[in-house]
Motif scaffolding. Sequence first.
Motif, mmCIF file in Angstrom:
data_model
loop_
_atom_site.group_PDB
_atom_site.id
_atom_site.type_symbol
_atom_site.label_atom_id
_atom_site.label_comp_id
_atom_site.label_asym_id
_atom_site.label_seq_id
_atom_site.Cartn_x
_atom_site.Cartn_y
_atom_site.Cartn_z
ATOM 1 N N LEU A 1 3.359 2.337 8.269
ATOM 2 C CA LEU A 1 3.528 3.013 6.904
ATOM 3 C C LEU A 1 2.314 3.860 6.879
ATOM 4 O O LEU A 1 2.422 4.906 6.237
ATOM 5 C CB LEU A 1 3.378 1.914 5.810
ATOM 6 C CG LEU A 1 3.680 2.257 4.369
ATOM 7 C CD1 LEU A 1 5.201 2.894 4.392
ATOM 8 C CD2 LEU A 1 3.294 1.473 3.285
ATOM 9 N N ALA B 1 6.072 7.672 9.472
ATOM 10 C CA ALA B 1 6.881 6.618 8.877
ATOM 11 C C ALA B 1 8.052 7.008 8.671
ATOM 12 O O ALA B 1 9.161 6.002 8.792
ATOM 13 C CB ALA B 1 5.989 6.117 7.822
ATOM 14 N N PHE C 1 9.694 2.941 4.772
ATOM 15 C CA PHE C 1 9.224 3.282 3.559
ATOM 16 C C PHE C 1 8.860 2.267 2.666
ATOM 17 O O PHE C 1 9.891 1.155 2.828
ATOM 18 C CB PHE C 1 9.684 4.467 2.786
ATOM 19 C CG PHE C 1 11.150 4.474 2.552
ATOM 20 C CD1 PHE C 1 12.375 4.779 3.634
ATOM 21 C CD2 PHE C 1 11.566 3.815 1.278
ATOM 22 C CE1 PHE C 1 13.499 4.680 3.173
ATOM 23 C CE2 PHE C 1 12.813 3.681 1.099
ATOM 24 C CZ PHE C 1 13.991 4.204 1.905
ATOM 25 N N LEU C 2 8.166 2.131 1.605
ATOM 26 C CA LEU C 2 7.740 1.227 0.673
ATOM 27 C C LEU C 2 9.106 1.211 -0.338
ATOM 28 O O LEU C 2 9.370 2.329 -0.572
ATOM 29 C CB LEU C 2 6.761 1.495 -0.017
ATOM 30 C CG LEU C 2 5.295 0.828 0.465
ATOM 31 C CD1 LEU C 2 4.091 1.252 -0.621
ATOM 32 C CD2 LEU C 2 5.133 -0.651 0.414
ATOM 33 N N GLN C 3 9.417 0.084 -0.633
ATOM 34 C CA GLN C 3 10.462 0.191 -1.503
ATOM 35 C C GLN C 3 10.444 -1.255 -2.382
ATOM 36 O O GLN C 3 10.660 -2.347 -2.050
ATOM 37 C CB GLN C 3 11.881 -0.174 -1.082
ATOM 38 C CG GLN C 3 13.117 -0.275 -1.665
ATOM 39 C CD GLN C 3 13.031 1.087 -2.783
ATOM 40 O OE1 GLN C 3 13.286 2.281 -2.232
ATOM 41 N NE2 GLN C 3 12.735 0.985 -3.927
ATOM 42 N N PRO C 4 10.111 -1.115 -3.730
ATOM 43 C CA PRO C 4 10.069 -2.402 -4.450
ATOM 44 C C PRO C 4 11.276 -2.451 -5.213
ATOM 45 O O PRO C 4 12.345 -1.501 -5.133
ATOM 46 C CB PRO C 4 9.056 -1.722 -5.729
ATOM 47 C CG PRO C 4 8.619 -0.379 -5.566
ATOM 48 C CD PRO C 4 9.282 -0.033 -4.465
ATOM 49 N N THR D 1 7.514 -5.820 -3.693
ATOM 50 C CA THR D 1 7.596 -4.683 -3.156
ATOM 51 C C THR D 1 7.655 -5.029 -1.525
ATOM 52 O O THR D 1 6.861 -5.800 -1.121
ATOM 53 C CB THR D 1 6.312 -3.940 -3.117
ATOM 54 O OG1 THR D 1 6.081 -3.394 -4.410
ATOM 55 C CG2 THR D 1 6.261 -2.750 -2.339
ATOM 56 N N TYR E 1 1.491 2.291 -7.868
ATOM 57 C CA TYR E 1 0.185 2.038 -7.453
ATOM 58 C C TYR E 1 -0.900 2.907 -8.457
ATOM 59 O O TYR E 1 -0.764 4.191 -8.366
ATOM 60 C CB TYR E 1 -0.458 2.118 -6.143
ATOM 61 C CG TYR E 1 0.541 1.208 -5.301
ATOM 62 C CD1 TYR E 1 1.867 1.758 -4.856
ATOM 63 C CD2 TYR E 1 -0.032 -0.130 -4.960
ATOM 64 C CE1 TYR E 1 2.521 0.711 -3.935
ATOM 65 C CE2 TYR E 1 0.707 -0.994 -4.455
ATOM 66 C CZ TYR E 1 2.081 -0.408 -3.897
ATOM 67 O OH TYR E 1 2.873 -1.329 -2.892
ATOM 68 N N PHE F 1 -0.937 -2.304 -10.380
ATOM 69 C CA PHE F 1 0.600 -1.933 -10.166
ATOM 70 C C PHE F 1 1.247 -2.291 -11.252
ATOM 71 O O PHE F 1 1.058 -3.389 -11.811
ATOM 72 C CB PHE F 1 0.983 -3.030 -8.943
ATOM 73 C CG PHE F 1 2.553 -2.599 -8.341
ATOM 74 C CD1 PHE F 1 3.652 -3.357 -9.115
ATOM 75 C CD2 PHE F 1 2.660 -1.941 -7.164
ATOM 76 C CE1 PHE F 1 4.750 -3.143 -8.738
ATOM 77 C CE2 PHE F 1 3.812 -1.644 -6.879
ATOM 78 C CZ PHE F 1 4.869 -2.290 -7.508
ATOM 79 N N TRP G 1 11.461 9.759 0.797
ATOM 80 C CA TRP G 1 11.207 8.478 1.397
ATOM 81 C C TRP G 1 9.907 7.908 0.471
ATOM 82 O O TRP G 1 9.629 6.836 0.453
ATOM 83 C CB TRP G 1 10.494 8.479 2.809
ATOM 84 C CG TRP G 1 9.347 9.271 3.068
ATOM 85 C CD1 TRP G 1 7.861 9.089 2.662
ATOM 86 C CD2 TRP G 1 9.338 10.837 3.391
ATOM 87 N NE1 TRP G 1 7.261 10.158 3.089
ATOM 88 C CE2 TRP G 1 7.945 11.250 3.491
ATOM 89 C CE3 TRP G 1 10.251 11.583 3.778
ATOM 90 C CZ2 TRP G 1 7.834 12.616 3.721
ATOM 91 C CZ3 TRP G 1 9.949 12.816 4.000
ATOM 92 C CH2 TRP G 1 8.747 13.401 4.007
ATOM 93 N N LYS H 1 9.368 6.433 -2.784
ATOM 94 C CA LYS H 1 10.058 5.708 -4.090
ATOM 95 C C LYS H 1 9.110 5.229 -4.920
ATOM 96 O O LYS H 1 9.721 4.416 -5.846
ATOM 97 C CB LYS H 1 10.960 4.535 -3.151
ATOM 98 C CG LYS H 1 11.882 5.019 -2.100
ATOM 99 C CD LYS H 1 12.887 5.709 -2.492
ATOM 100 C CE LYS H 1 13.925 6.024 -1.145
ATOM 101 N NZ LYS H 1 15.086 7.116 -1.599
ATOM 102 N N CYS H 2 7.911 4.894 -4.714
ATOM 103 C CA CYS H 2 7.113 4.645 -5.676
ATOM 104 C C CYS H 2 6.235 5.782 -5.966
ATOM 105 O O CYS H 2 6.018 6.719 -5.632
ATOM 106 C CB CYS H 2 6.161 3.438 -5.164
ATOM 107 S SG CYS H 2 6.852 2.298 -4.066
ATOM 108 N N SER I 1 2.444 10.162 5.374
ATOM 109 C CA SER I 1 3.801 10.704 5.955
ATOM 110 C C SER I 1 3.811 12.098 5.044
ATOM 111 O O SER I 1 4.818 12.816 5.597
ATOM 112 C CB SER I 1 4.844 9.814 5.715
ATOM 113 O OG SER I 1 4.800 9.297 4.216
#
Lengths: 346, 337
Positions: free
Chosen positions: A79, A84, A90-93, A136, B94, B132, B207, B209-210, B263
């Motif tokens: 990441l 990445a 990728f990060l995904q909650p 997450t 975050y 968060f 990519w 998503k947050c 990224s």
Amino acid sequence: MKVSVIGGGIVGMTSALHIMEQCSSAHGQLELTVISEKFCPDNTSYGAGGLWKPPSQEHMSEAELKRLQGSFDFLTSVLRTSYAHEAGIFLQPGYIVHMDPIPDPAWKDIVVGFRHVTPWELTNLFPGYKQGWFYTAFICQPRDFLPWAKKRLTQRGVSFVQRKVNSLEELAPHYDIVVNCSGVGATKLASDEAVSASRGQVMRVKAPWLRYFVETDGKNPVIDGIPYMYPNLHNVVIGGIKQTGNSRITNDPRDTDTIWKGILALNSQMKGAEVVEEWTGFRPMRDGGIRLERETLTGTSTGRPLEVVHNYGHGENGVTWSHGCAKEVADIVKTIMAERRPNSRL
Amino acid sequence: MVRRVCVVGAGVVGLSSAVCIQEKVPGVQVTVLSEKFSPHTTSDGAAGFWEPHILNDTPQELIRRWGDETWDHLKTLYLSPVACDAGVILLSGYHLHKQPQQDPDWASTVFGFRHLTKQDLQQFPGFSSGWFSTHLLCEGRKYLPWLMTKFKKAGGKVQQGKVTSLTELADRYNVVVNCCGIGAGELVGDSTVQPVRGQVYRVHAPWIKCFFDAEYDGHDFYIFPCSNNVVLGGTAQKGNWNLSPHPTDSKAIWEGCCQLVPSLRKCKVDHEWVGLRPSRPKVRLERESVGKGSSSLEVVHNYGHGGAGITLHWGCAQQAARLVQEALSLQQLKPKL
């Protein structure tokens, strides 16, 4: 040392990556070949949504938890790199919701920020469900990860051969170690009757506004099936089909219908979302769980024993288990290589 | 007898005020009069993230009331079939700090507010604490056209033009609602309205998503994934009226954001944009009688929302509608023209 990995899906390719990482500089030269009847985009992994999500069990063995942690740690390490997303990571909650309340899962401290859903979320976002979790984790999209892995492996001198392997023994004259990541193919290749295929069908739709995954569990009286939706890089994967004993490889319009009914009941915003792709695949299930172990085959045509490391039966959680299992596989391969060293005392 | 109300300004504050007045005040004809319309307003460039921000000395209880009313409104929109059209998204992410900070007042409004753990922070070297949470985001670029459609469907009228003084509207309207944002300073001679310049990139990085929002050493670097692209920001330069992107700011934003999420270095830039947040020591939301005799006019001021236009808009619009109702009740009926 000539090593082959059978299977070019997520389990095979991660095994190859970790073997190259851990074993290529140890104990002499390593020549690795990945042999597979199918590579991306023709394999099971290609259609998978790639969500990191283990089975919702309250209890798991230490070994299982170690594998899960291994996978999560690997994804976390990628990441922070600049590539990445090229690797589809990728990060995904997101949310997992249940019809019947169940105890917290054994892996709740492995993922980040595990909590129960708030009353508002449960009532408004997931009507009918009794309980939910939010955390997450990662998406690791196989259709991006596998080509990325192939490139990386090729750069390190790994060869790729596209052909069907009919028996493990046939590889004995050519390889010292065979890593069996044949997924559904393990029924024949390892004569394993515990392996079965669970048919899945998914669609990829345009819904760029969706920022969380949803996984449902249990029969909801107002929602058909067990819908799920995972954001992917460019589309959202929607599904909810898990059929045993159905070997239909083409998309079934009745299943398309079931998926849509479930998804629209779950999230009305999906109405009218453009379908970009529809796909059918078979999850490599196994009664008794993953088979990850060493087997020494004697009585081969060469007279020499063939070392096999089995790594199959990951069910619907290939992405989730893959890296942790791959690390374990690499450890076993390293051990075998050490045993085979000319001056090793055995 | 039809009473006429003119809302000056077609940003998020103006359009939402116009819609609320239509919904709450019986027997009025509402006209939105503005120099600029979507996509050329300040609201259009904003990510639309719900979080009270740059509100100076606006009383906390008002921020809470207007903010929570807006939150409720966005929640309702999110659950409705129009969520997509209206640009409302539910997303998590975050907040990152280099020193521990007191929990914000809005912690109990958003969903699932928690402190970052050591595990979370491993991903963000250099940051030692943070939060968060799950928020709603309402993109101006989609929300404004959606509000405008709603406004017109309910019989609202639209006029393009620049207003140089409110009293010039006295002969045509019973009440004027001043939602001019950054332009309010010049319009009503309010020198306390100051721009707080914000510069952003809009990039393609699907990519993400947050959201990520890192505040430290006077900087505020943020990453908000909107529905079709990602906002990278930002700046908050008081008193700076420059509407062109500045290379020094571009570089700082780029480096700041790429440090948070490496990224991003590989993402494709779509465009850069600058907006001037209409900052004021306090939000001005009140009635005023201006002019005398034949040019006397009831005015409802609704401007100075700083960096919280979208965050507070609905609560303020409801209040503005109540003030319009008050103004109309107190006023003598003016002849129809």
